[in-house]
Write a protein that holds these residues in place. Structure first.
Motif, mmCIF file in Angstrom:
data_model
loop_
_atom_site.group_PDB
_atom_site.id
_atom_site.type_symbol
_atom_site.label_atom_id
_atom_site.label_comp_id
_atom_site.label_asym_id
_atom_site.label_seq_id
_atom_site.Cartn_x
_atom_site.Cartn_y
_atom_site.Cartn_z
ATOM 1 N N ILE A 126 -85.518 -5.455 -43.286
ATOM 2 C CA ILE A 126 -84.597 -4.314 -43.372
ATOM 3 C C ILE A 126 -84.063 -4.197 -44.799
ATOM 4 N N PHE A 127 -83.627 -5.344 -45.368
ATOM 5 C CA PHE A 127 -83.097 -5.316 -46.732
ATOM 6 C C PHE A 127 -84.204 -5.060 -47.749
ATOM 7 N N LEU A 128 -85.423 -5.563 -47.479
ATOM 8 C CA LEU A 128 -86.546 -5.307 -48.375
ATOM 9 C C LEU A 128 -86.863 -3.817 -48.421
ATOM 10 N N ASN A 129 -86.921 -3.177 -47.248
ATOM 11 C CA ASN A 129 -87.211 -1.747 -47.198
ATOM 12 C C ASN A 129 -86.123 -0.942 -47.890
ATOM 13 N N MET A 135 -81.946 1.496 -52.546
ATOM 14 C CA MET A 135 -80.577 1.350 -52.056
ATOM 15 C C MET A 135 -80.010 -0.008 -52.467
ATOM 16 N N ARG A 136 -78.696 -0.028 -52.693
ATOM 17 C CA ARG A 136 -78.026 -1.296 -52.980
ATOM 18 C C ARG A 136 -77.886 -2.108 -51.692
ATOM 19 N N ARG A 137 -77.744 -3.426 -51.850
ATOM 20 C CA ARG A 137 -77.633 -4.297 -50.688
ATOM 21 C C ARG A 137 -76.442 -3.923 -49.823
ATOM 22 N N SER A 138 -75.342 -3.513 -50.464
ATOM 23 C CA SER A 138 -74.141 -3.131 -49.714
ATOM 24 C C SER A 138 -74.398 -1.893 -48.856
#
Length: 442
Positions: A126-129, A135-138
């Motif tokens: 999800i964070f990789l996509n 998009m920023r991690r936040s």
């Protein structure tokens, strides 16, 4: 009407591939087979001479514009150029010529697990996509709970996705693509992997996106899915645009091309089970057998095309060969040309179950069906109370009829000459009343 700002502009887009045909000559004798390694340079030279190159145009002079917040279906047969177009719009493939202008961030779901790393967990993917989308991690963290809840894979979110089933894979992949705030969402046929409940959720999410100004492109072979999810459709054939407009118009042209290319003719006013080969379900003719069926007008003339203002009569002839312990009930299942159910009709009274020949008819009154094409499935059933039943026979699309409409038939159009959506056109009662203004109103 004020036009929407354009989200995608495609101008004279073309994409070609070079296909090489090798006429590889096989050894004719055992001697040739044994000596072939020593003759490799000669063989390769022969193959080079025998190779033929062909330029294949997957897309040719494609032009269209899509406004912000529109849901557009892309339809067409295999090899029509749909996947090539999506790859170009997703910036995966470069066009051979032409120009594409895209305004906004694009999120694509072109195959199951697009952009997923199999060794990473669902959470990590999800964070990789999100990072791939810029998009920023936040930002991803703020959407994380919604993504996981929508996908329904929360129990496995920390499991490597290589252990996911195809259904779990596509649910999470769509959830990531649809919830990470894309300006343009591109979805290929992959949603067919999910179950019907998830497909409904996807359709609702697509509507939410377009309601918020996002643009959705959806590719599917299911005309029912296209009708439920999209407002307009782009029909491609052999890499060229054949239609770009309402879903009904584009889908109708697509289905007509399927009928003409297969030699199939839509209109079929008669059915003979001994001659016509159609799909059958739940077949058990030990008690009752279908003899024939037809569609006719009020003068009993067999036809397959009717005006919207005419009565259509469906007639089924059948034989009960041995007495059934339960009533045998004939029923007609009417679907539109995309295969979506319109209605099912049963007789009001109990049907006979004694041995003999029977004819049953059902009247479809004027203006019940909208202009369009419809198929009729012939079904003979027994019902045992509650949810228990048995189909003695069912012939899918045994009859296929068309309802046509001339411009002056329906005065309720009030001058409108375009397509009226929907499968039915019921003549409902309307009443006007005028409220008198109060003397105290200013």
């Amino acid at each position: 009407m004020k036009s929407k700002p354009l989200s995608i502009e495609v101008d004279d887009l073309s994409k070609s591939y070079v296909i090489t045909h090798n006429a590889r000559r096989q050894p004719r004798t055992l001697r040739e087979l044994l000596t072939s390694p020593f003759k490799r340079p000669v063989i390769e030279a022969e193959m080079a001479e025998e190779s033929k190159k062909e330029t294949f145009w997957a897309l040719k002079d494609v032009s269209f514009n899509i406004g912000e917040g529109e849901r557009i279906a892309i339809i067409g047969g295999n090899g029509a150029g749909k996947s090539t177009l999506l790859k170009i719009l997703s910036r995966i493939t470069e066009p051979t010529k032409g120009k594409v202008t895209i305004r906004g961030r694009v999120s694509s779901l072109l195959e199951v697990g697009t952009g997923f790393h199999p060794e990473l967990t669902g959470r990590e993917n999800i964070f990789l996509n999100g990072s791939i989308l810029g998009m920023r991690r936040s930002e991803v963290a703020a959407k994380f709970d919604q993504i996981v809840d929508f996908s329904g894979v929360e129990k496995f979110i920390d499991t490597p996705v290589k252990h996911y089933s195809s259904g779990m894979y596509v649910r999470l992949a769509f959830s990531v693509s649809a919830w990470l705030d894309p300006d343009i969402l591109i979805v290929d046929e992959v949603l067919s992997v999910g179950d019907q409940a998830f497909q409904r959720k996807c359709a609702e999410r697509m509507k939410e996106l377009t309601g918020a100004g996002r643009t959705v492109l959806f590719v599917s072979h299911s005309m029912a899915a296209v009708k439920s999810m999209c407002e307009k459709a782009l029909y491609l054939q052999h890499g060229e645009v054949r239609s770009f407009g309402s879903v009904e118009e584009a889908a109708s042209k697509y289905l007509q091309s399927i009928d003409s290319s297969s030699g199939d003719v839509w209109h079929k006013g008669k059915f003979d089970p001994l001659v016509d080969h159609v799909t059958q379900y739940g077949f058990d003719d030990s008690f009752v057998q279908c003899i024939s069926a037809y569609a006719c007008d009020e003068h009993n003339t067999v036809r397959s095309s009717f005006s919207i203002g005419e009565r259509v009569r469906l007639v089924l002839k059948y034989r009960i060969s041995q007495e059934s312990p339960s009533n045998i009930v004939p029923n007609f299942h009417v679907s539109d040309e995309f295969g979506s159910p319109v209605f099912v009709s049963y007789p009001e009274e109990f049907s006979p179950n004694e041995i003999g020949l029977y004819t049953v008819q059902c009247n479809i009154y004027p203006f019940l069906l909208n202009a369009g094409k419809y198929s009729v499935m012939l079904v003979m059933s027994s019902f045992y109370g509650g949810l228990e039943y048995r189909h003695h026979f069912s012939y899918e699309a045994a009859l296929r009829i068309e309802i046509t409409e001339e411009g002056s038939v329906d005065k309720r159009r009030h001058g409108w000459a375009g397509i009226i959506p929907g499968a039915v056109r019921p003549r409902l009662e309307w009443h006007y009343s005028q409220e008198l203004a109060s003397e105290t109103e200013t």
